[in-house]
Design a protein around this motif. Structure first.
Motif, PDB file in Angstrom:
ATOM      1  N   LYS A 166       0.833  -1.195   0.000  1.00 44.22           N
ATOM      2  CA  LYS A 166       0.000   0.000   0.000  1.00 44.22           C
ATOM      3  C   LYS A 166       0.869   1.246   0.000  1.00 44.22           C
ATOM      4  CE  LYS A 166      -0.916   0.968   4.932  1.00 44.22           C
ATOM      5  NZ  LYS A 166      -1.976   1.179   5.940  1.00 44.22           N
ATOM      6  N   LEU A 167       0.376   2.251  -0.691  1.00 43.14           N
ATOM      7  CA  LEU A 167       0.987   3.574  -0.664  1.00 43.14           C
ATOM      8  C   LEU A 167       0.210   4.375   0.372  1.00 43.14           C
ATOM      9  CD1 LEU A 167       1.400   4.258  -4.500  1.00 43.14           C
ATOM     10  CD2 LEU A 167       2.978   3.119  -2.932  1.00 43.14           C
ATOM     11  N   SER A 168       0.899   4.824   1.391  1.00 42.06           N
ATOM     12  CA  SER A 168       0.236   5.434   2.534  1.00 42.06           C
ATOM     13  C   SER A 168       0.573   6.911   2.661  1.00 42.06           C
ATOM     14  CB  SER A 168       0.650   4.703   3.823  1.00 42.06           C
ATOM     15  OG  SER A 168       0.088   5.297   4.959  1.00 42.06           O
ATOM     16  N   GLY A 169      -0.452   7.727   2.880  1.00 42.37           N
ATOM     17  CA  GLY A 169      -0.241   9.135   3.192  1.00 42.37           C
ATOM     18  C   GLY A 169      -0.316  10.081   2.020  1.00 42.37           C
ATOM     19  N   GLY A 170      -0.504   9.571   0.815  1.00 41.08           N
ATOM     20  CA  GLY A 170      -0.588  10.439  -0.355  1.00 41.08           C
ATOM     21  C   GLY A 170      -2.017  10.834  -0.668  1.00 41.08           C
ATOM     22  N   ARG A 171      -2.184  11.634  -1.697  1.00 46.93           N
ATOM     23  CA  ARG A 171      -3.508  12.058  -2.151  1.00 46.93           C
ATOM     24  C   ARG A 171      -3.623  11.726  -3.646  1.00 46.93           C
ATOM     25  NH1 ARG A 171      -4.197  17.994  -1.568  1.00 46.93           N
ATOM     26  NH2 ARG A 171      -6.432  17.641  -1.257  1.00 46.93           N
ATOM     27  N   VAL A 172      -4.681  11.013  -4.006  1.00 46.92           N
ATOM     28  CA  VAL A 172      -4.891  10.572  -5.381  1.00 46.92           C
ATOM     29  C   VAL A 172      -5.578  11.675  -6.177  1.00 46.92           C
ATOM     30  CG1 VAL A 172      -6.103   8.919  -6.861  1.00 46.92           C
ATOM     31  CG2 VAL A 172      -4.981   8.134  -4.755  1.00 46.92           C
ATOM     32  N   PHE A 173      -4.989  12.054  -7.305  1.00 41.44           N
ATOM     33  CA  PHE A 173      -5.605  13.025  -8.206  1.00 41.44           C
ATOM     34  C   PHE A 173      -6.547  12.272  -9.132  1.00 41.44           C
ATOM     35  CE2 PHE A 173      -4.984  16.191 -11.882  1.00 41.44           C
ATOM     36  CZ  PHE A 173      -5.961  17.041 -11.387  1.00 41.44           C
ATOM     37  N   ASP A 174      -7.847  12.484  -8.942  1.00 41.71           N
ATOM     38  CA  ASP A 174      -8.860  11.781  -9.720  1.00 41.71           C
ATOM     39  C   ASP A 174      -9.070  12.489 -11.058  1.00 41.71           C
ATOM     40  OD1 ASP A 174     -11.033  10.281 -10.585  1.00 41.71           O
ATOM     41  OD2 ASP A 174     -12.474  11.568  -9.544  1.00 41.71           O
ATOM     42  N   LEU A 175      -8.789  11.796 -12.144  1.00 40.54           N
ATOM     43  CA  LEU A 175      -8.855  12.404 -13.470  1.00 40.54           C
ATOM     44  C   LEU A 175     -10.262  12.452 -14.045  1.00 40.54           C
ATOM     45  CD1 LEU A 175      -5.621  11.061 -15.194  1.00 40.54           C
ATOM     46  CD2 LEU A 175      -5.968  13.107 -13.806  1.00 40.54           C
ATOM     47  N   VAL A 176     -11.242  11.925 -13.304  1.00 39.09           N
ATOM     48  CA  VAL A 176     -12.631  12.041 -13.742  1.00 39.09           C
ATOM     49  C   VAL A 176     -13.250  13.321 -13.196  1.00 39.09           C
ATOM     50  CG1 VAL A 176     -14.926  11.009 -13.675  1.00 39.09           C
ATOM     51  CG2 VAL A 176     -12.912   9.549 -13.966  1.00 39.09           C
ATOM     52  N   THR A 177     -13.093  13.554 -11.893  1.00 39.78           N
ATOM     53  CA  THR A 177     -13.724  14.722 -11.266  1.00 39.78           C
ATOM     54  C   THR A 177     -12.767  15.889 -11.071  1.00 39.78           C
ATOM     55  OG1 THR A 177     -13.190  13.953  -9.020  1.00 39.78           O
ATOM     56  CG2 THR A 177     -15.248  13.166 -10.007  1.00 39.78           C
ATOM     57  N   GLY A 178     -11.468  15.634 -11.189  1.00 42.25           N
ATOM     58  CA  GLY A 178     -10.493  16.688 -10.962  1.00 42.25           C
ATOM     59  C   GLY A 178     -10.269  17.012  -9.507  1.00 42.25           C
ATOM     60  N   THR A 179     -10.697  16.131  -8.614  1.00 43.45           N
ATOM     61  CA  THR A 179     -10.537  16.346  -7.178  1.00 43.45           C
ATOM     62  C   THR A 179      -9.499  15.376  -6.616  1.00 43.45           C
ATOM     63  OG1 THR A 179     -12.340  14.804  -6.686  1.00 43.45           O
ATOM     64  CG2 THR A 179     -12.909  17.139  -6.927  1.00 43.45           C
ATOM     65  N   PHE A 180      -9.113  15.616  -5.370  1.00 38.65           N
ATOM     66  CA  PHE A 180      -8.176  14.730  -4.695  1.00 38.65           C
ATOM     67  C   PHE A 180      -8.927  13.778  -3.776  1.00 38.65           C
ATOM     68  CE2 PHE A 180      -5.236  18.109  -5.896  1.00 38.65           C
ATOM     69  CZ  PHE A 180      -4.129  17.369  -6.309  1.00 38.65           C
ATOM     70  N   ILE A 181      -8.455  12.539  -3.728  1.00 40.64           N
ATOM     71  CA  ILE A 181      -9.040  11.511  -2.868  1.00 40.64           C
ATOM     72  C   ILE A 181      -8.036  11.176  -1.775  1.00 40.64           C
ATOM     73  CG2 ILE A 181      -9.995   9.174  -2.776  1.00 40.64           C
ATOM     74  CD1 ILE A 181     -10.497   9.389  -5.812  1.00 40.64           C
ATOM     75  N   GLU A 182      -8.487  11.209  -0.541  1.00 40.18           N
ATOM     76  CA  GLU A 182      -7.641  10.843   0.583  1.00 40.18           C
ATOM     77  C   GLU A 182      -7.719   9.334   0.797  1.00 40.18           C
ATOM     78  OE1 GLU A 182      -5.862  13.084   2.107  1.00 40.18           O
ATOM     79  OE2 GLU A 182      -6.792  14.952   1.399  1.00 40.18           O
ATOM     80  N   GLY A 183      -6.621   8.726   1.229  1.00 39.48           N
ATOM     81  CA  GLY A 183      -6.650   7.311   1.579  1.00 39.48           C
ATOM     82  C   GLY A 183      -5.473   6.548   1.026  1.00 39.48           C
ATOM     83  N   ASP A 184      -5.280   5.347   1.571  1.00 44.83           N
ATOM     84  CA  ASP A 184      -4.243   4.457   1.079  1.00 44.83           C
ATOM     85  C   ASP A 184      -4.607   3.937  -0.309  1.00 44.83           C
ATOM     86  OD1 ASP A 184      -3.100   4.650   3.644  1.00 44.83           O
ATOM     87  OD2 ASP A 184      -4.204   2.897   4.361  1.00 44.83           O
ATOM     88  N   VAL A 185      -3.590   3.626  -1.098  1.00 44.54           N
ATOM     89  CA  VAL A 185      -3.805   2.909  -2.357  1.00 44.54           C
ATOM     90  C   VAL A 185      -3.302   1.488  -2.147  1.00 44.54           C
ATOM     91  CG1 VAL A 185      -3.290   2.765  -4.808  1.00 44.54           C
ATOM     92  CG2 VAL A 185      -3.545   5.008  -3.731  1.00 44.54           C
ATOM     93  N   ALA A 186      -4.231   0.548  -2.136  1.00 49.53           N
ATOM     94  CA  ALA A 186      -3.899  -0.860  -1.913  1.00 49.53           C
ATOM     95  C   ALA A 186      -3.623  -1.539  -3.244  1.00 49.53           C
ATOM     96  CB  ALA A 186      -5.043  -1.556  -1.189  1.00 49.53           C
ATOM     97  N   ILE A 187      -2.581  -2.350  -3.276  1.00 48.45           N
ATOM     98  CA  ILE A 187      -2.148  -2.996  -4.522  1.00 48.45           C
ATOM     99  C   ILE A 187      -2.040  -4.497  -4.294  1.00 48.45           C
ATOM    100  CG2 ILE A 187      -0.250  -3.188  -6.180  1.00 48.45           C
ATOM    101  CD1 ILE A 187       0.289  -0.157  -5.455  1.00 48.45           C
ATOM    102  N   CYS A 188      -2.616  -5.248  -5.230  1.00 50.56           N
ATOM    103  CA  CYS A 188      -2.554  -6.706  -5.214  1.00 50.56           C
ATOM    104  C   CYS A 188      -1.839  -7.155  -6.481  1.00 50.56           C
ATOM    105  CB  CYS A 188      -3.963  -7.296  -5.163  1.00 50.56           C
ATOM    106  SG  CYS A 188      -4.009  -9.094  -5.282  1.00 50.56           S
ATOM    107  N   GLY A 189      -0.610  -7.629  -6.331  1.00 52.53           N
ATOM    108  CA  GLY A 189       0.160  -8.031  -7.502  1.00 52.53           C
ATOM    109  C   GLY A 189       0.405  -6.857  -8.418  1.00 52.53           C
ATOM    110  N   SER A 190      -0.052  -6.959  -9.658  1.00 49.80           N
ATOM    111  CA  SER A 190       0.170  -5.892 -10.642  1.00 49.80           C
ATOM    112  C   SER A 190      -0.995  -4.927 -10.743  1.00 49.80           C
ATOM    113  CB  SER A 190       0.422  -6.514 -12.018  1.00 49.80           C
ATOM    114  OG  SER A 190      -0.740  -7.208 -12.463  1.00 49.80           O
ATOM    115  N   ARG A 191      -2.048  -5.148  -9.931  1.00 53.47           N
ATOM    116  CA  ARG A 191      -3.273  -4.357 -10.055  1.00 53.47           C
ATOM    117  C   ARG A 191      -3.588  -3.574  -8.783  1.00 53.47           C
ATOM    118  NH1 ARG A 191      -6.335  -5.236 -15.119  1.00 53.47           N
ATOM    119  NH2 ARG A 191      -5.068  -6.779 -16.210  1.00 53.47           N
TER     120      ARG A 191
END
Length: 564
Positions: A22-47
């Motif tokens: 998981k990537l912890s502490g960052g902010r995801v730039f959502d390219l659909v709404t143009g807003t930032f999403i708070e939270g971990d990004v969890a990764i399973c294998g290559s996805r």
């Protein structure tokens, strides 16, 4: 996909088991709404499994960083980076480029299908995801001598590879709009699939005809007006910023949040010198935003829009189920990658060391006949002379006419008027052709520069003010299996060997960068004023880009599509 992989990803997405990473502490730039999403990004294998509050076996702290999808270069020729696919991977992937859509038509023009197969096999081993389009125009026209010819039946042999998307840039646009049988055979082979375009300055009904062939992406627009016409007719426009073709500033006003879903970014031809000093797609994003492009539009063009334009449904967003292609940035404006994941793999030295490799191909490909200074004379008995006019920063040229009086049957270079000799020497061992002409725009005062990077036939291109130095440069290219050479006063001032098909070095990109610095300095010592003289020289031989070019068969009036 194996059932357990799917089930594992669903379980990790629900939080029923810890994520692999998981990537912890960052902010995801959502390219659909143009807003930032708070939270971990969890990764399973290559996805990507999900965004939220997750437990994980491995945690990477990205506190304070902005997370964006990996960048997609929608059109390039890796050969023009002058290094192998493996060194290109090491050069650009740490900058956030996680997908590259290449057309190997440079090497294919030298050694045919073996060149395409080399890139296909290399794609299996790289850290970035290399998509290998199948070269549509080898050679680009019948007005040049190449080392190979590829027809529709040949393309069918290599069509089913996992790296394939479709047919690469269809440069022979006259062949499309006038229904040349060989062009039609290739178009039919890829009908209802992806066909990439190449139609500089085409407009009106001719552009309609070209698009009607099923061609939906195109990177040759050089003005806002040209880009807008192509967009309005349903084409996806790829903004290009290469080492010679610099179209970003002209097209930037067209890229808005409204048009961004239909615009992408590409480099086409960019060498390690420019990448090292300025950057790659990361540079384009920085530059666009600095010119006033909304960050949402710039990042959409760099990833989501690119994925959709080329049918890559598994990437382009940071969202559950998609490839974990992620770039962690210090800010959207600076676009400096602090961490890159490609297919869930952290991009670091260890990742590059884990790769497999492929033996180089195309050795000993320079088979030019021995040349003498007399071969570079330009015979004529009239003063009226066609001249190729360079436009710095563009691969289109002017068709100029100058008065050059013959002396003893030869129209000689006139450096006072910036009129120097250009010659193309056939190097594939086919016919020994040599064609000569005049070019304006180098600023050359003495000596010569020469190259086997000579689009797309890759014969020897030489430009010079002195025939002895031109002959020396051409001879040296044969000795080093191709590359770049600068000569003056009977001496070699600088060189770079490119033994892989006369196009790519076997050295690390750092060494290639150093050689290019020395070559650029040597060229400037001859009076050259162009920032990138070698690739500028290479494009003077491409007879599908207006207006006047030269091949081993002679000067080509591209607008009339005939040798003059």
């Amino acid at each position: 996909m194996a059932r357990d992989e799917l089930e594992r990803r669903i379980a990790q997405a629900r939080g029923d088991e810890p994520a692999d990473l998981k990537l912890s502490g960052g902010r995801v730039f959502d390219l659909v709404t143009g807003t930032f999403i708070e939270g971990d990004v969890a990764i399973c294998g290559s996805r990507i499994a999900g965004i939220g509050d997750y437990e994980a076996k491995q945690v990477v702290d990205v506190t304070g960083l902005k997370l964006v999808p990996g960048f997609i270069d929608t059109h390039l020729h890796i050969e023009s980076s002058l290094v192998t696919p493996f060194e290109f991977d090491r050069l650009v992937t740490p900058r956030g480029i996680t997908t590259a859509i290449c057309d190997p038509h440079e090497i294919a023009n030298v050694i045919g299908l073996d060149g395409i197969r080399y890139f296909q096999e290399a794609s299996r081993h790289l850290v970035l995801d290399l998509k290998v389009q199948l070269s549509s125009c080898v050679p680009s026209t019948d007005m040049e001598t190449s080392g190979a010819r590829i027809e529709a039946a040949d393309l069918a042999e290599v069509k089913g590879h996992p790296s394939a998307i479709g047919l690469a840039e269809f440069m022979n646009y006259p062949g499309v709009i006038h229904r040349d049988p060989r062009a039609m055979a290739k178009l039919r082979l890829f009908e209802n699939g992806h066909i990439d375009g190449h139609c500089p300055q085409l407009s009106g009904r001719d552009l309609n005809a070209y698009i009607a062939a099923g061609i939906r992406t195109e990177h040759e627009a050089t003005t806002a007006e040209e880009a807008l016409e192509k967009l309005r007719k349903g084409m996806r426009v790829l903004i290009r910023e290469g080492s010679v073709s610099k179209d970003l500033d002209a097209l930037q006003p067209v890229l808005t949040e409204r048009t961004a879903p239909y615009m992408c970014l590409c480099t086409d031809d960019r060498n390690p010198l420019d990448i090292g000093e300025h950057g790659h797609l990361d540079y384009m994003i920085r530059r666009l935003i600095a010119l006033g492009t909304p960050p949402l539009a710039a990042y959409r063009a760099a990833s989501l829009s690119a994925a959709e334009a080329f049918g890559l449904k598994d990437r382009g967003l940071i969202s559950p189920g998609l490839r974990a292609d992620i770039v962690a940035l210090d800010s959207l404006e600076s676009c400096h990658a602090k961490l890159v994941l490609s297919g869930g793999q952290i991009v670091d030295q260890a990742a590059f060391e884990r790769r497999g490799t492929v033996p180089p191909v195309g050795r000993d490909s320079v088979k030019a006949k021995a040349v003498s200074p007399a071969d570079f004379r330009a015979p004529g008995n009239t003063a009226e002379t066609h001249v190729i006019g360079i436009l710095d920063g563009k691969i289109i040229t002017e068709h100029l006419n100058e008065e050059v009086a013959p002396v003893d049957g030869d129209k000689r270079p006139d450096t006072a008027r910036d009129l120097v000799r250009i010659a193309i020497v056939e190097r594939h061992g086919v016919n020994g052709n040599i064609a000569t002409g005049f070019v304006r725009g180098f600023g050359l005062k003495k000596g010569a520069i020469a190259s086997t990077v000579c689009h797309d036939h890759h014969n020897i291109a030489v430009v010079g003010a002195d025939y002895e130095d031109m002959a020396l440069a051409a001879k040296r290219l044969s000795e080093i299996e191709g590359g770049f050479v600068v000569t003056d006063g009977g001496k070699i001032l600088a060189e770079l060997a490119l033994p892989v098909a006369g196009l790519m070095s076997l050295e690390p990109f750092e060494a290639v960068h150093e050689s290019l610095v020395a070559l650029r300095a040597a060229a400037k010592s001859l009076g050259v004023t162009l920032e990138e003289p070698f690739l500028q020289l290479a494009f003077l031989a491409l007879p599908v880009i207006p207006a006047l070019k030269i091949t081993d068969c002679g000067l080509v009036d591209v607008e009339r599509f005939e040798i003059i």
